[in-house]
Design an enzyme around this catalytic site. Structure first.
Site, mmCIF file in Angstrom:
data_model
loop_
_atom_site.group_PDB
_atom_site.id
_atom_site.type_symbol
_atom_site.label_atom_id
_atom_site.label_comp_id
_atom_site.label_asym_id
_atom_site.label_seq_id
_atom_site.Cartn_x
_atom_site.Cartn_y
_atom_site.Cartn_z
ATOM 1 N N ARG A 162 0.829 -1.208 0.000
ATOM 2 C CA ARG A 162 0.000 0.000 0.000
ATOM 3 C C ARG A 162 0.870 1.268 0.000
ATOM 4 O O ARG A 162 0.547 2.262 0.651
ATOM 5 C CB ARG A 162 -0.944 0.041 1.212
ATOM 6 C CG ARG A 162 -1.997 -1.055 1.238
ATOM 7 C CD ARG A 162 -3.000 -0.886 0.107
ATOM 8 N NE ARG A 162 -4.119 -1.782 0.231
ATOM 9 C CZ ARG A 162 -4.178 -3.036 -0.244
ATOM 10 N NH1 ARG A 162 -3.140 -3.542 -0.889
ATOM 11 N NH2 ARG A 162 -5.253 -3.763 -0.110
ATOM 12 N N SER A 232 -10.800 -0.781 2.599
ATOM 13 C CA SER A 232 -10.122 -0.882 3.906
ATOM 14 C C SER A 232 -9.800 0.521 4.399
ATOM 15 O O SER A 232 -9.160 1.299 3.688
ATOM 16 C CB SER A 232 -8.807 -1.649 3.761
ATOM 17 O OG SER A 232 -9.042 -2.937 3.242
ATOM 18 N N GLU A 328 -5.574 4.137 5.805
ATOM 19 C CA GLU A 328 -5.193 3.751 4.441
ATOM 20 C C GLU A 328 -5.597 4.805 3.405
ATOM 21 O O GLU A 328 -4.760 5.219 2.601
ATOM 22 C CB GLU A 328 -5.808 2.385 4.141
ATOM 23 C CG GLU A 328 -4.995 1.569 3.165
ATOM 24 C CD GLU A 328 -5.647 1.558 1.825
ATOM 25 O OE1 GLU A 328 -4.924 1.576 0.837
ATOM 26 O OE2 GLU A 328 -6.888 1.543 1.778
#
Ligand code: EPU
Length: 333
Positions: A162, A232, A328
């Site tokens: 990520r 998420s 995130e």
């Protein structure tokens, strides 16, 4: 063409209320460069928007919001294999399905991830054991400060979990205009994650893999068209080996993934779930009742309320497990 006081509430999948002071959606590279030159002349702060699926917007974005609208994609046959060129505004999921239908392997595990191609490298989208960095060959971009074009190779992108150079050194400094991806007619199913293999024949087609991934995602993840969310909301945390051993001694069923550097990745959804927060709702926001890693917006809420709610979830996990959760989706403005 610039729009003043342009509403962005429908342009972010969390459905947060937001107005852009100015907005443009350039459909060509020239129009994009012109808009950038205008922003430079007026010294307007600039925000680049993709599909708005991994973004937390403030109530108002000053300056200029640019949403690239170049949306062509094409295949190129090279001596060493097939490449896909996809411009920034191509819908990622539509591209994945189009490739899978043609029997081209590479992107099928990344089906149903919302958003535009141009945003995909920023967080190095990943799911079911594959990350964009595994198939990306190059990223075309334009620098904001002087309109210069450049092509970055995959290694220039510094991909991690990520993470990428676009979140680091190049954050706020460029617009991604095109991706170049490597795909192949050679079957190479990657079915190691979760129950993917269990849903498929031993030799599935790329389309069957993509459809199985869609089915799993639809079971767990809320559709942003009907319930505001950004996928998420937290990254899966990395803890040191000693911390992981202590947690596992107490919670042997904690899903954990040892990393090459000795750290251990934990499932944030499990941690939130075990705090009893799955399905928890306060005000206009909640923890999704089928996947605790996803925060949902029931409508009528604000950015501040969302951040307060997320802070409360993270605080509970920290108190119970001593694990710090990192957000995130990125904040704009
Ligand atoms: N789990 C629970 N309770 C929950 C959620 C998860 O116990 O409420 C457990 C699951 O049972 C499983 C483990 O946690 O043992 C991991 O869950 P899952 O396989 O659903 O994946 P995840 O770690 O929660 C990550 C990505 C997803 C991606 C899936 C599949 C991150 C931050 N999220 O989720 O990506 O689709 O793996 O690869 O890495 C996204 O980034 O927006 C996203 C949806």
């Amino acid at each position: 063409m610039l729009h003043a006081d342009h509403p962005l509430t429908d342009a972010n999948t969390l459905g947060l209320p937001c107005v852009a002071e100015r907005y443009a959606a350039p459909a060509t590279l020239d129009a994009l460069r012109e808009a950038l030159a205008l922003a430079r002349r007026h010294d307007w702060p600039l925000t680049v928007l993709g599909g708005g699926s991994n973004l937390i917007l403030p109530a108002r974005l000053p300056g200029l919001v640019l949403q690239p609208a170049m949306a062509q994609w094409w295949l190129e046959e090279r001596d060493d294999g097939i490449r896909v060129h996809a411009e920034a505004a191509v819908e990622w999921h539509a591209l994945v399905m189009a490739l899978a239908k043609r029997g081209l392997w590479g992107a099928e595990n990344l089906a149903l991830i919302p958003g535009h191609c141009g945003a995909a490298p920023i967080q190095n989208i990943g799911a079911y054991g594959v990350e964009l960095g595994d198939l990306l060959e190059a990223v075309h971009l334009v620098y904001l400060d002087d309109g210069r074009e450049a092509v970055l190779s995959a290694s220039d992108c510094a991909f991690g979990y990520r993470d990428s150079v676009f979140k680091g050194a190049l954050s706020g400094r460029m617009v991604i205009t095109r991706l170049v991806l490597r795909v192949s007619t050679e079957p190479r199913p990657r079915l190691g994650y979760g129950d993917l293999a269990g849903r498929l024949d031993p030799a599935p087609t790329a389309l069957e893999v993509a459809e199985a991934v869609c089915a799993i995602r639809r079971e767990k993840l809320p559709d942003p068209a009907t319930l505001g969310n950004a996928g998420s909301f937290f990254k899966n945390p990395l803890v040191d080996g000693e911390h992981a051993r202590r947690l596992l001694a107490e919670h042997p069923d904690l899903p954990h993934f040892p990393q090459p550097d000795g750290r251990v990745k934990l499932a944030a959804g499990w941690l939130i779930d075990r705090c009893g927060l799955k399905g928890w709702r306060r005000g206009h926001f909640g923890v999704h009742d089928r996947q605790a890693l996803v925060l949902v917006h029931f409508g009528g809420g604000s950015t501040e309320e969302l951040l307060g709610f997320a802070g409360e979830v993270a605080a509970r996990v920290r108190e119970r497990f001593g694990v710090v959760l990192e957000r995130e989706p990125r904040r704009a403005g």
